[in-house]
Design a protein around this motif. Structure first.
Motif, PDB file in Angstrom:
ATOM      1  N   ASN A 161       0.820  -1.230   0.000  1.00 43.41           N
ATOM      2  CA  ASN A 161       0.000   0.000   0.000  1.00 43.41           C
ATOM      3  C   ASN A 161       0.849   1.273   0.000  1.00 43.41           C
ATOM      4  N   LEU A 162       1.952   1.255  -0.752  1.00 40.57           N
ATOM      5  CA  LEU A 162       2.879   2.389  -0.744  1.00 40.57           C
ATOM      6  C   LEU A 162       2.213   3.676  -1.216  1.00 40.57           C
ATOM      7  N   LEU A 163       1.450   3.641  -2.297  1.00 43.04           N
ATOM      8  CA  LEU A 163       0.818   4.853  -2.815  1.00 43.04           C
ATOM      9  C   LEU A 163      -0.067   5.492  -1.763  1.00 43.04           C
ATOM     10  N   GLU A 164      -0.801   4.682  -1.058  1.00 38.48           N
ATOM     11  CA  GLU A 164      -1.712   5.203  -0.034  1.00 38.48           C
ATOM     12  C   GLU A 164      -0.929   5.793   1.136  1.00 38.48           C
ATOM     13  N   ARG A 165       0.135   5.114   1.559  1.00 37.24           N
ATOM     14  CA  ARG A 165       0.939   5.597   2.689  1.00 37.24           C
ATOM     15  C   ARG A 165       1.598   6.931   2.379  1.00 37.24           C
ATOM     16  N   ASN A 166       1.987   7.133   1.119  1.00 33.84           N
ATOM     17  CA  ASN A 166       2.700   8.359   0.753  1.00 33.84           C
ATOM     18  C   ASN A 166       1.796   9.574   0.575  1.00 33.84           C
ATOM     19  N   LYS A 167       0.491   9.366   0.541  1.00 27.69           N
ATOM     20  CA  LYS A 167      -0.419  10.499   0.327  1.00 27.69           C
ATOM     21  C   LYS A 167      -0.234  11.598   1.356  1.00 27.69           C
ATOM     22  N   LYS A 168       0.054  11.204   2.583  1.00 23.46           N
ATOM     23  CA  LYS A 168       0.150  12.194   3.670  1.00 23.46           C
ATOM     24  C   LYS A 168       1.343  13.136   3.503  1.00 23.46           C
ATOM     25  N   PHE A 169       2.298  12.774   2.632  1.00 22.15           N
ATOM     26  CA  PHE A 169       3.481  13.611   2.441  1.00 22.15           C
ATOM     27  C   PHE A 169       3.289  14.694   1.382  1.00 22.15           C
ATOM     28  N   LEU A 170       2.185  14.642   0.646  1.00 23.01           N
ATOM     29  CA  LEU A 170       1.962  15.632  -0.403  1.00 23.01           C
ATOM     30  C   LEU A 170       1.478  16.939   0.212  1.00 23.01           C
ATOM     31  N   LYS A 171       2.289  17.994   0.069  1.00 20.84           N
ATOM     32  CA  LYS A 171       1.984  19.293   0.659  1.00 20.84           C
ATOM     33  C   LYS A 171       2.003  20.369  -0.430  1.00 20.84           C
ATOM     34  N   GLU A 172       1.640  21.567  -0.050  1.00 21.50           N
ATOM     35  CA  GLU A 172       1.653  22.698  -0.986  1.00 21.50           C
ATOM     36  C   GLU A 172       3.060  23.272  -1.087  1.00 21.50           C
ATOM     37  N   PHE A 173       3.601  23.279  -2.300  1.00 15.86           N
ATOM     38  CA  PHE A 173       4.890  23.908  -2.583  1.00 15.86           C
ATOM     39  C   PHE A 173       4.707  24.821  -3.796  1.00 15.86           C
ATOM     40  N   PRO A 174       5.479  25.894  -3.906  1.00 20.37           N
ATOM     41  CA  PRO A 174       5.358  26.753  -5.095  1.00 20.37           C
ATOM     42  C   PRO A 174       5.915  26.052  -6.335  1.00 20.37           C
ATOM     43  N   LEU A 175       5.297  26.304  -7.480  1.00 26.33           N
ATOM     44  CA  LEU A 175       5.794  25.760  -8.739  1.00 26.33           C
ATOM     45  C   LEU A 175       7.145  26.394  -9.051  1.00 26.33           C
ATOM     46  N   SER A 176       8.170  25.591  -9.241  1.00 26.23           N
ATOM     47  CA  SER A 176       9.509  26.124  -9.490  1.00 26.23           C
ATOM     48  C   SER A 176       9.959  25.940 -10.938  1.00 26.23           C
ATOM     49  N   LYS A 177       9.546  24.860 -11.596  1.00 24.47           N
ATOM     50  CA  LYS A 177       9.909  24.693 -12.998  1.00 24.47           C
ATOM     51  C   LYS A 177       9.062  23.617 -13.659  1.00 24.47           C
TER      52      LYS A 177
END
Length: 317
Positions: free
Chosen positions: A214-230
């Motif tokens: 269930n790696l995809l599900e576990r990693n969801k919590k790490f997705l945060k708001e960052f500014p677009l850089s490139k």
């Protein structure tokens, strides 16, 4: 009948010590379903247990024999088996490593795990320890291992296994690719801070339960708001995403799109481009290395999975 399987394996070029181990273990003792003996000793996958709730298979013997050859299984070795099923493969490996070796076999389903314990006990096999639990954590009590031998499809090779291996230990592992649904097997050796190796062949195993599936599900919590850089245009985005999947253990999927995520940034994978939010040094490095190698698929690259280090690729000769 076992002699028939022995000669099938010899025709594949399997070494005597491994082929003879299959002679010593009655496969039918590990099958909770009845089959004609003539079929039990064919080179086929068999359902070993199915009660409608949990399911286990006995893998194709030639594939298990090839796995044993690739990790150079030999007398006196200590092996961590992940996905033990009803115990047949552990029993065969126990004959290869001999009385001076040890097989530690971990199985996620407690019901199947108990069956494996009973099967091995009935045959008087004493150099196999069966553990009921989540294979993600390995079994640190018996580490370090010479070999990690994986017979279920997993989403990643976790840090726990890396820590329970010594330098030059080998791992043979089928990895669930999240984009294509493929399950190729890879052979790696430990060369800290990396596992180094590459692709061996296509497989189809039962997908691991617990944290290994269930790696995809576990990693969801790490997705945060960052500014677009490139934004970077990319050739063959499908192939690059599969590399990222295998190497980084940092993928997640939201609303049908894949993202690489860590503490400093995120990368969104789109058709023909990647969008970097914040910092993604590992991805930019991987992209440069991959371009230098001619945009090849993972089958034609040497992979370096990093542990407390950025993963990387190099060009196979």
């Amino acid at each position: 009948m076992r002699e028939r399987l022995f000669w099938i394996l010899k025709n594949y070029g399997v070494k005597d010590r491994i082929a003879k181990a299959f002679l010593e273990v009655p496969r039918e003792s590990f099958l909770m379903k009845r089959y004609p003996l003539s079929y039990v000793y064919e080179d086929v996958v068999l359902v070993s247990y199915d009660d409608g709730e949990v399911f286990s298979t006995s893998s194709q013997p030639s594939l298990m024999a090839m796995f044993m050859e690739w990790v150079e299984l030999s007398e006196g070795m200590k092996v961590l088996e992940v996905g033990g099923g009803t115990g047949y493969n552990a029993a065969v490996m126990s004959k290869v490593v001999g009385d001076s070796g040890l097989i530690v076999s971990i199985e996620y389903s407690e019901k199947i795990c108990k069956i494996a314990e009973e099967n091995l006990k009935k045959l008087g096999i004493e150099n196999v320890i069966v553990i009921c639990g989540d294979g993600y954590y390995g079994v640190p009590d018996f580490a370090p291992y010479d070999v990690v031998f994986v017979t279920v499809g997993v989403d990643e090779i976790p840090d726990t296994w890396f820590e329970q291996m010594h330098e030059k230990s080998r791992v043979i592992v089928p990895i669930n690719l999240k984009l294509s649904g493929r399950q190729p097997a890879f052979l790696f050796s430990k060369a800290s801070p990396y596992l180094v190796g590459g692709y061996k062949l296509e497989t189809r195993f039962i997908k691991a339960g617990g944290k290994l599936g269930n790696l995809l599900e576990r990693n969801k919590k790490f997705l945060k708001e960052f500014p677009l850089s490139k934004v970077i245009s990319i050739s063959r985005p499908f192939l690059f995403l599969e590399l990222v999947d295998i190497l980084t253990r940092k993928l997640t999927k939201i609303d049908g799109r894949f993202y690489y995520v860590d503490d400093r940034g995120a990368v969104e994978f789109l058709n023909g481009e990647i969008r970097i939010y914040g910092e993604a040094t590992e991805i930019e490095n991987l992209l440069s290395q991959w371009e230098r190698c001619g945009y090849r698929g993972f089958e034609h690259l040497t992979l370096h999975i990093g542990y407390n280090a950025f993963s990387r690729v190099s060009c196979s000769i």
